[in-house]
Enzyme design. Sequence first.
Site, PDB file in Angstrom:
ATOM      1  N   SER A   1       0.816  -1.219   0.000  1.00 42.65           N
ATOM      2  CA  SER A   1       0.000   0.000   0.000  1.00 42.65           C
ATOM      3  C   SER A   1       0.849   1.268   0.000  1.00 42.65           C
ATOM      4  O   SER A   1       1.796   1.409   0.771  1.00 42.65           O
ATOM      5  CB  SER A   1      -0.923   0.009   1.224  1.00 42.65           C
TER       6      SER A   1
ATOM      7  N   LYS B   1     -13.730  -3.644   1.806  1.00 37.69           N
ATOM      8  CA  LYS B   1     -14.584  -2.458   1.635  1.00 37.69           C
ATOM      9  C   LYS B   1     -16.065  -2.766   1.871  1.00 37.69           C
ATOM     10  O   LYS B   1     -16.795  -1.925   2.392  1.00 37.69           O
ATOM     11  CB  LYS B   1     -14.391  -1.864   0.240  1.00 37.69           C
TER      12      LYS B   1
ATOM     13  N   GLY C   1      -4.584   5.129 -12.991  1.00 33.10           N
ATOM     14  CA  GLY C   1      -5.369   5.447 -11.797  1.00 33.10           C
ATOM     15  C   GLY C   1      -4.581   6.030 -10.640  1.00 33.10           C
ATOM     16  O   GLY C   1      -5.120   6.157  -9.535  1.00 33.10           O
TER      17      GLY C   1
HETATM   18  P1  NDP Z   1     -13.405  -6.662  -8.313  1.00 33.22           P
HETATM   19  O1  NDP Z   1     -12.738  -7.957  -8.073  1.00 33.22           O
HETATM   20  O2  NDP Z   1     -14.543  -6.241  -7.440  1.00 33.22           O
HETATM   21  O3  NDP Z   1     -13.992  -6.657  -9.835  1.00 33.22           O
HETATM   22  C1  NDP Z   1     -13.195  -7.057 -10.895  1.00 33.22           C
HETATM   23  C2  NDP Z   1     -13.865  -6.709 -12.223  1.00 33.22           C
HETATM   24  O4  NDP Z   1     -12.941  -7.008 -13.271  1.00 33.22           O
HETATM   25  C3  NDP Z   1     -15.136  -7.494 -12.517  1.00 33.22           C
HETATM   26  O5  NDP Z   1     -16.004  -6.706 -13.262  1.00 33.22           O
HETATM   27  C4  NDP Z   1     -14.588  -8.665 -13.365  1.00 33.22           C
HETATM   28  O6  NDP Z   1     -15.544  -9.219 -14.255  1.00 33.22           O
HETATM   29  C5  NDP Z   1     -13.532  -7.943 -14.171  1.00 33.22           C
HETATM   30  N1  NDP Z   1     -12.460  -8.810 -14.664  1.00 33.22           N
HETATM   31  C6  NDP Z   1     -11.490  -9.420 -13.947  1.00 33.22           C
HETATM   32  N2  NDP Z   1     -10.642 -10.100 -14.751  1.00 33.22           N
HETATM   33  C7  NDP Z   1     -11.094  -9.907 -16.019  1.00 33.22           C
HETATM   34  C8  NDP Z   1     -10.651 -10.350 -17.282  1.00 33.22           C
HETATM   35  N3  NDP Z   1      -9.567 -11.127 -17.432  1.00 33.22           N
HETATM   36  N4  NDP Z   1     -11.331  -9.968 -18.373  1.00 33.22           N
HETATM   37  C9  NDP Z   1     -12.430  -9.161 -18.241  1.00 33.22           C
HETATM   38  N5  NDP Z   1     -12.903  -8.721 -17.069  1.00 33.22           N
HETATM   39  C10 NDP Z   1     -12.245  -9.076 -15.973  1.00 33.22           C
HETATM   40  O7  NDP Z   1     -12.228  -5.594  -8.329  1.00 33.22           O
HETATM   41  P2  NDP Z   1     -12.361  -4.012  -8.042  1.00 33.22           P
HETATM   42  O8  NDP Z   1     -13.577  -3.542  -8.738  1.00 33.22           O
HETATM   43  O9  NDP Z   1     -12.215  -3.750  -6.593  1.00 33.22           O
HETATM   44  O10 NDP Z   1     -11.035  -3.431  -8.732  1.00 33.22           O
HETATM   45  C11 NDP Z   1     -10.920  -3.309 -10.142  1.00 33.22           C
HETATM   46  C12 NDP Z   1      -9.641  -2.552 -10.485  1.00 33.22           C
HETATM   47  O11 NDP Z   1      -9.707  -1.192 -10.069  1.00 33.22           O
HETATM   48  C13 NDP Z   1      -8.388  -3.147  -9.818  1.00 33.22           C
HETATM   49  O12 NDP Z   1      -7.350  -3.189 -10.788  1.00 33.22           O
HETATM   50  C14 NDP Z   1      -8.050  -2.150  -8.729  1.00 33.22           C
HETATM   51  O13 NDP Z   1      -6.663  -2.097  -8.471  1.00 33.22           O
HETATM   52  C15 NDP Z   1      -8.534  -0.837  -9.363  1.00 33.22           C
HETATM   53  N6  NDP Z   1      -8.858   0.201  -8.364  1.00 33.22           N
HETATM   54  C16 NDP Z   1      -8.145   1.369  -8.369  1.00 33.22           C
HETATM   55  C17 NDP Z   1      -8.420   2.379  -7.475  1.00 33.22           C
HETATM   56  C18 NDP Z   1      -7.626   3.647  -7.535  1.00 33.22           C
HETATM   57  O14 NDP Z   1      -7.690   4.446  -6.578  1.00 33.22           O
HETATM   58  N7  NDP Z   1      -6.900   3.897  -8.586  1.00 33.22           N
HETATM   59  C19 NDP Z   1      -9.484   2.241  -6.457  1.00 33.22           C
HETATM   60  C20 NDP Z   1     -10.208   0.973  -6.543  1.00 33.22           C
HETATM   61  C21 NDP Z   1      -9.877  -0.006  -7.459  1.00 33.22           C
HETATM   62  P3  NDP Z   1     -16.576 -10.391 -13.787  1.00 33.22           P
HETATM   63  O15 NDP Z   1     -17.681  -9.676 -13.042  1.00 33.22           O
HETATM   64  O16 NDP Z   1     -17.037 -11.004 -15.039  1.00 33.22           O
HETATM   65  O17 NDP Z   1     -15.790 -11.315 -12.906  1.00 33.22           O
END
Ligand code: NDP
Length: 277
Positions: free
Chosen positions: A25, A76, A245
């Site tokens: 982090s 979260k 991001g």
């Molecule tokens: P989640 O695990 O809640 O959701 C993941 C999402 O990604 C789902 O929609 C999933 O689809 C999709 N996904 C995962 N792998 C694939 C793939 N190979 N192909 C297509 N879709 C895929 O994660 P979060 O929403 O918490 O986080 C998402 C991203 O955002 C992370 O990389 C995280 O680091 C980033 N983030 C950045 C922040 C910032 O401050 N910059 C803050 C919060 C998050 P499905 O539903 O089909 O499984």
Amino acid sequence: MTHEFTEPITGVDRYAVIGNPIAHSKSPLIHEAFAKQTGQSISYERILAPLDGFKATVIDLIAQGFKGANVTVPFKFEAYKICDSLSARAKSSGSGAVNTLINVNGKIHGDNTDGAGLRRDIEQNLGIAVVNKNILILGAGGAAHGVLNSLVGAKSITIANRSLDRALELVMSISDCKASASSFESLDQPYDLIINATSAGLTNSELPIPDGIFGKNCLAYDMMYGRETPFMVQARRNGARVADGLGMLVEQAAEAFYLWRGVRPETQPVIDMIRAL
Ligand code: NDP
């Protein structure tokens, strides 16, 4: 809890980030920089909570007199559930997710600053207005849920996800009738702003999205930071402006700092400092 509390530092308000894993982090660096810049006397620690011990960890921190905490993966959603009170934006996001805790006389108040952080980065740091834009969000996980309500004023919002069901669920959870759901493959029009809120970049996976979605003057924003993702490569190849991001990370932290301390730090020097690391 695997964190060993140090002796309380008298006269210094204590804050922390709680997650599992947590060693990576950047939050301590960011908040220490904010504190230095604004002359605030705080300490900020990383806390590794056991996967089944988030609530106990928070109760322990409150008992130790911690004034607040940030919450990161995977806690979260649990954080939302254990709060005694919630901010309007945490309640209205439909996400059921909280990333900022505030100790209010021993009671836990929860907020979610991710949406505000994203919007501030896009509008103030990157200079792109959200109002009247056709926006595509890729992904329907926690991050997509958390930022959706911050995109108020957009002309249209399309949510595309690998599992279409989850995109539909997300659309149903908000009252904005301008939002619609799609699979990746059936996207067939250009957008002004595309936000990649999937975690596909973590595994370097390409998304099955057509080149035609990158409209003229499109901003392609990947919530991931620290590496060039296949999404960013594709966006660049199609002439889009690309951002990662990191700005959102620093802006959501600044919003939390403001909630805790009542002072808004300048973010650009901190974004530059973290990027240079
Ligand atoms: P989640 O695990 O809640 O959701 C993941 C999402 O990604 C789902 O929609 C999933 O689809 C999709 N996904 C995962 N792998 C694939 C793939 N190979 N192909 C297509 N879709 C895929 O994660 P979060 O929403 O918490 O986080 C998402 C991203 O955002 C992370 O990389 C995280 O680091 C980033 N983030 C950045 C922040 C910032 O401050 N910059 C803050 C919060 C998050 P499905 O539903 O089909 O499984």
